[in-house]
Design a protein around this motif. Structure first.
Motif, short mmCIF file in Angstrom:
data_model
loop_
_atom_site.label_atom_id
_atom_site.label_comp_id
_atom_site.label_asym_id
_atom_site.label_seq_id
_atom_site.Cartn_x
_atom_site.Cartn_y
_atom_site.Cartn_z
N SER A 74 0.85 -1.19 0.00
CA SER A 74 0.00 0.00 0.00
C SER A 74 0.89 1.24 0.00
N THR A 75 0.90 1.94 -1.12
CA THR A 75 1.76 3.12 -1.24
C THR A 75 1.10 4.20 -2.09
N ASP A 76 1.54 5.42 -1.86
CA ASP A 76 1.07 6.57 -2.63
C ASP A 76 2.13 7.03 -3.62
N ASP A 77 3.25 6.34 -3.68
CA ASP A 77 4.45 6.85 -4.34
C ASP A 77 4.77 6.07 -5.62
N ASP A 78 4.93 6.79 -6.72
CA ASP A 78 5.20 6.16 -8.02
C ASP A 78 6.57 5.48 -8.05
N VAL A 79 7.54 6.05 -7.36
CA VAL A 79 8.88 5.44 -7.33
C VAL A 79 8.82 4.09 -6.61
N ILE A 80 8.10 4.05 -5.49
CA ILE A 80 7.96 2.80 -4.76
C ILE A 80 7.22 1.77 -5.61
N ILE A 81 6.17 2.19 -6.28
CA ILE A 81 5.43 1.27 -7.15
C ILE A 81 6.35 0.67 -8.20
N LYS A 82 7.18 1.50 -8.80
CA LYS A 82 8.08 0.99 -9.85
C LYS A 82 9.08 -0.02 -9.28
N VAL A 83 9.66 0.31 -8.13
CA VAL A 83 10.63 -0.60 -7.51
C VAL A 83 9.98 -1.94 -7.19
N VAL A 84 8.79 -1.89 -6.63
CA VAL A 84 8.08 -3.12 -6.25
C VAL A 84 7.72 -3.94 -7.48
N GLU A 85 7.22 -3.28 -8.52
CA GLU A 85 6.83 -4.03 -9.71
C GLU A 85 8.05 -4.53 -10.49
N ASP A 86 9.16 -3.78 -10.43
CA ASP A 86 10.40 -4.29 -11.03
C ASP A 86 10.90 -5.53 -10.28
N TYR A 87 10.49 -5.65 -9.01
CA TYR A 87 10.86 -6.81 -8.20
C TYR A 87 9.90 -7.99 -8.45
N GLY A 88 8.92 -7.74 -9.29
CA GLY A 88 8.02 -8.81 -9.71
C GLY A 88 6.69 -8.89 -8.99
N LEU A 89 6.39 -7.90 -8.13
CA LEU A 89 5.13 -7.91 -7.40
C LEU A 89 4.21 -6.81 -7.92
N LYS A 90 3.03 -7.17 -8.36
CA LYS A 90 2.08 -6.21 -8.89
C LYS A 90 1.48 -5.37 -7.76
N VAL A 91 1.44 -4.04 -7.98
CA VAL A 91 0.77 -3.13 -7.05
C VAL A 91 -0.60 -2.82 -7.65
N HIS A 92 -1.65 -3.25 -6.99
CA HIS A 92 -2.99 -3.22 -7.57
C HIS A 92 -3.71 -1.90 -7.41
N PHE A 93 -3.25 -1.05 -6.51
CA PHE A 93 -3.89 0.25 -6.35
C PHE A 93 -2.88 1.25 -5.79
N LYS A 94 -3.19 2.51 -5.95
CA LYS A 94 -2.37 3.57 -5.38
C LYS A 94 -3.11 4.15 -4.18
N ARG A 95 -2.42 4.24 -3.07
CA ARG A 95 -3.07 4.71 -1.85
C ARG A 95 -3.55 6.15 -1.99
N PRO A 96 -4.76 6.45 -1.54
CA PRO A 96 -5.26 7.84 -1.61
C PRO A 96 -4.38 8.80 -0.81
N ALA A 97 -4.29 10.02 -1.29
CA ALA A 97 -3.42 11.02 -0.67
C ALA A 97 -3.76 11.25 0.79
N GLU A 98 -5.06 11.19 1.14
CA GLU A 98 -5.45 11.46 2.53
C GLU A 98 -4.98 10.37 3.49
N LEU A 99 -4.58 9.22 2.96
CA LEU A 99 -4.05 8.15 3.80
C LEU A 99 -2.53 8.09 3.76
N ALA A 100 -1.93 9.15 3.21
CA ALA A 100 -0.46 9.17 3.08
C ALA A 100 0.15 10.43 3.68
N THR A 101 -0.61 11.13 4.52
CA THR A 101 -0.07 12.33 5.16
C THR A 101 0.71 11.94 6.41
N ASP A 102 1.40 12.92 7.00
CA ASP A 102 2.15 12.67 8.24
C ASP A 102 1.22 12.27 9.38
N CYS A 103 -0.05 12.70 9.29
CA CYS A 103 -0.99 12.44 10.38
C CYS A 103 -1.81 11.16 10.16
#
Length: 231
Positions: free
Chosen positions: A49-78
């Motif tokens: 579960s991530t909001d970050d395109d770089v993380i998605i690319k690293v994970v998918e390059d490692y062979g694991l599909k990322v099925h969704f991008k986490r909403p911005a409101e669930l990726a804040t410091d709070c």
């Protein structure tokens, strides 16, 4: 048990920029948790579960599909972990896939062993809310741990202050952040913070290393270079 492994990895790390994809001993940090998850279940039951395109690319390059991008409101410091877990469960439930148990693996715990993960899951039973990995607390409130009283004087945090040796104090545990095995029904009913039927799985300090700062990172590198742990 029907298990969903969730690896939460938001992009906005402050202490160590892009910590989750920073290479530790030549491998992106998050990939250590992916490797652990793959020893427990198949890729279709592993959710990053991530909001970050770089993380998605690293994970998918490692062979694991990322099925969704986490909403911005669930990726804040709070934003808390509870919302992240519920969002992931809801995503899969809308696809007709329901899970009895969520196994939460923080990417900041690269030294958890497959043996520990499998033992922790085996200790979980459906009559509890959660099983968590712990280590013995570095500071024991029954011994050499103090708080201020109304006069601003230090008093022992817990107990009557008569314990003179640390080994005579009751053992106290702290979460090490490595493994959480969570009853998904109870999670949806009351939320993560109100889960109170909790069982422990004990880990040693070395395998409990949690990378939250550059100091922690240097310590992890030292552990690897000193061959104190196999990775």
């Amino acid at each position: 048990m029907n298990i969903l492994v969730i690896i939460p990895a938001r992009g906005g790390s402050k202490g160590i920029p892009h910590k989750n994809v920073k290479e530790l001993n030549g491998k992106p940090l998050i990939c250590y948790s992916i490797d652990a998850a793959r020893q427990l279940t198949t890729d279709e039951n592993i959710c990053v579960s991530t909001d970050d395109d770089v993380i998605i690319k690293v994970v998918e390059d490692y062979g694991l599909k990322v099925h969704f991008k986490r909403p911005a409101e669930l990726a804040t410091d709070c934003a808390g972990t509870n919302g992240v877990l519920l969002h992931a469960l809801e995503f899969y439930e809308k696809q007709g896939r329901k899970y009895d148990v969520v196994v939460l693996l923080q990417p900041t715990s690269p030294f958890r062993e497959t043996k520990s993960l499998k033992e922790a899951v085996a200790l979980y039973t459906s009559d509890i809310d959660m099983l968590v990995s712990v280590k013995e607390a570095a500071t024991n409130p029954y011994y050499n741990s103090f708080e201020e009283d109304a006069e601003g004087l230090l008093v022992i945090s817990k107990g009557d202050g008569t314990i003179e040796r640390r080994q005579d104090a009751p053992k106290v545990w702290e979460f090490n952040g490595s493994i959480y095995v969570i009853n998904s029904t109870r999670l949806k009913e009351v939320g993560l913070s109100k889960l109170n039927r909790i069982r422990k799985y004990v880990m040693d300090d070395l395998h409990s290393i949690d990378i939250d700062s550059m100091f922690d990172w240097y310590m992890a590198e030292k552990v690897i270079s000193s061959h104190l742990i196999e990775n």
